[in-house]
Design a protein around this motif. Sequence first.
Motif, PDB file in Angstrom:
ATOM      1  N   LYS A  46      20.454  -5.108 121.886  1.00 61.14           N
ATOM      2  CA  LYS A  46      21.673  -4.712 121.177  1.00 61.14           C
ATOM      3  C   LYS A  46      21.308  -4.296 119.754  1.00 61.14           C
ATOM      4  CE  LYS A  46      24.790  -7.415 123.932  1.00 61.14           C
ATOM      5  NZ  LYS A  46      25.747  -8.491 124.004  1.00 61.14           N
ATOM      6  N   ASN A  47      21.793  -3.119 119.368  1.00 64.40           N
ATOM      7  CA  ASN A  47      21.475  -2.569 118.058  1.00 64.40           C
ATOM      8  C   ASN A  47      22.443  -3.111 117.017  1.00 64.40           C
ATOM      9  OD1 ASN A  47      20.703  -1.086 115.870  1.00 64.40           O
ATOM     10  ND2 ASN A  47      20.967   0.902 116.814  1.00 64.40           N
ATOM     11  N   ASN A  48      21.898  -3.689 115.988  1.00 63.57           N
ATOM     12  CA  ASN A  48      22.684  -4.149 114.861  1.00 63.57           C
ATOM     13  C   ASN A  48      22.674  -3.038 113.816  1.00 63.57           C
ATOM     14  OD1 ASN A  48      24.009  -5.543 112.879  1.00 63.57           O
ATOM     15  ND2 ASN A  48      22.555  -7.226 112.783  1.00 63.57           N
ATOM     16  N   LEU A  49      23.828  -2.661 113.306  1.00 73.81           N
ATOM     17  CA  LEU A  49      23.920  -1.534 112.374  1.00 73.81           C
ATOM     18  C   LEU A  49      23.252  -1.820 111.040  1.00 73.81           C
ATOM     19  CD1 LEU A  49      27.596  -0.441 113.065  1.00 73.81           C
ATOM     20  CD2 LEU A  49      25.492   0.578 113.945  1.00 73.81           C
ATOM     21  N   GLU A  50      23.022  -3.083 110.719  1.00 75.72           N
ATOM     22  CA  GLU A  50      22.436  -3.438 109.435  1.00 75.72           C
ATOM     23  C   GLU A  50      20.909  -3.474 109.453  1.00 75.72           C
ATOM     24  OE1 GLU A  50      24.247  -7.163 108.608  1.00 75.72           O
ATOM     25  OE2 GLU A  50      26.235  -6.306 108.346  1.00 75.72           O
ATOM     26  N   GLU A  54      12.594   0.656 111.023  1.00 74.07           N
ATOM     27  CA  GLU A  54      11.322  -0.001 111.306  1.00 74.07           C
ATOM     28  C   GLU A  54      11.538  -1.368 111.957  1.00 74.07           C
ATOM     29  OE1 GLU A  54      12.057   1.096 108.109  1.00 74.07           O
ATOM     30  OE2 GLU A  54      10.985   2.998 108.321  1.00 74.07           O
ATOM     31  N   GLU A  55      12.505  -2.110 111.414  1.00 71.44           N
ATOM     32  CA  GLU A  55      12.797  -3.427 111.968  1.00 71.44           C
ATOM     33  C   GLU A  55      13.343  -3.296 113.394  1.00 71.44           C
ATOM     34  OE1 GLU A  55      15.417  -7.417 110.921  1.00 71.44           O
ATOM     35  OE2 GLU A  55      15.459  -5.711 109.555  1.00 71.44           O
ATOM     36  N   TRP A  56      14.164  -2.291 113.620  1.00 67.87           N
ATOM     37  CA  TRP A  56      14.723  -2.073 114.951  1.00 67.87           C
ATOM     38  C   TRP A  56      13.615  -1.722 115.948  1.00 67.87           C
ATOM     39  CZ3 TRP A  56      18.147  -3.482 118.059  1.00 67.87           C
ATOM     40  CH2 TRP A  56      18.475  -2.747 119.191  1.00 67.87           C
ATOM     41  N   ASN A  57      12.640  -0.928 115.515  1.00 66.45           N
ATOM     42  CA  ASN A  57      11.509  -0.597 116.396  1.00 66.45           C
ATOM     43  C   ASN A  57      10.705  -1.846 116.746  1.00 66.45           C
ATOM     44  OD1 ASN A  57      12.058   2.103 116.683  1.00 66.45           O
ATOM     45  ND2 ASN A  57      10.813   2.709 114.927  1.00 66.45           N
ATOM     46  N   GLN A  58      10.532  -2.746 115.795  1.00 67.48           N
ATOM     47  CA  GLN A  58       9.822  -3.997 116.073  1.00 67.48           C
ATOM     48  C   GLN A  58      10.600  -4.871 117.053  1.00 67.48           C
ATOM     49  OE1 GLN A  58       9.205  -5.734 112.238  1.00 67.48           O
ATOM     50  NE2 GLN A  58       7.367  -4.531 111.813  1.00 67.48           N
ATOM     51  N   ILE A  59      11.915  -4.919 116.885  1.00 64.58           N
ATOM     52  CA  ILE A  59      12.757  -5.697 117.797  1.00 64.58           C
ATOM     53  C   ILE A  59      12.655  -5.133 119.213  1.00 64.58           C
ATOM     54  CG2 ILE A  59      15.160  -6.253 118.390  1.00 64.58           C
ATOM     55  CD1 ILE A  59      15.692  -6.418 115.342  1.00 64.58           C
TER      56      ILE A  59
END
Length: 76
Positions: A46-50, A54-59
């Motif tokens: 699930k994508n968090n808008l905040e 880079e952090e989203w790619n790591q997640i």
Amino acid sequence: MNSFRIAKVIIVVSSLSYLSISFLGNYNSPENIEKRCMLKFEKDFKNNLETSHEEWNQILDLADNNYLKCMGIPQY
């Protein structure tokens, strides 16, 4: 009378054995393993808008690795 009890015990043990083998075969089917893994790691995707890109790619990388580990697929 004694042979009737022995027959009941044999029927009960046979039935329980058949049900357990049937359950394990269904539980360990590839479709059910995939469903369990998807539900287990669905929250990671699930994508968090905040979050930053880079952090989203790591997640996503972590969730992908966890999913592959759950499915039993070897990682490089």
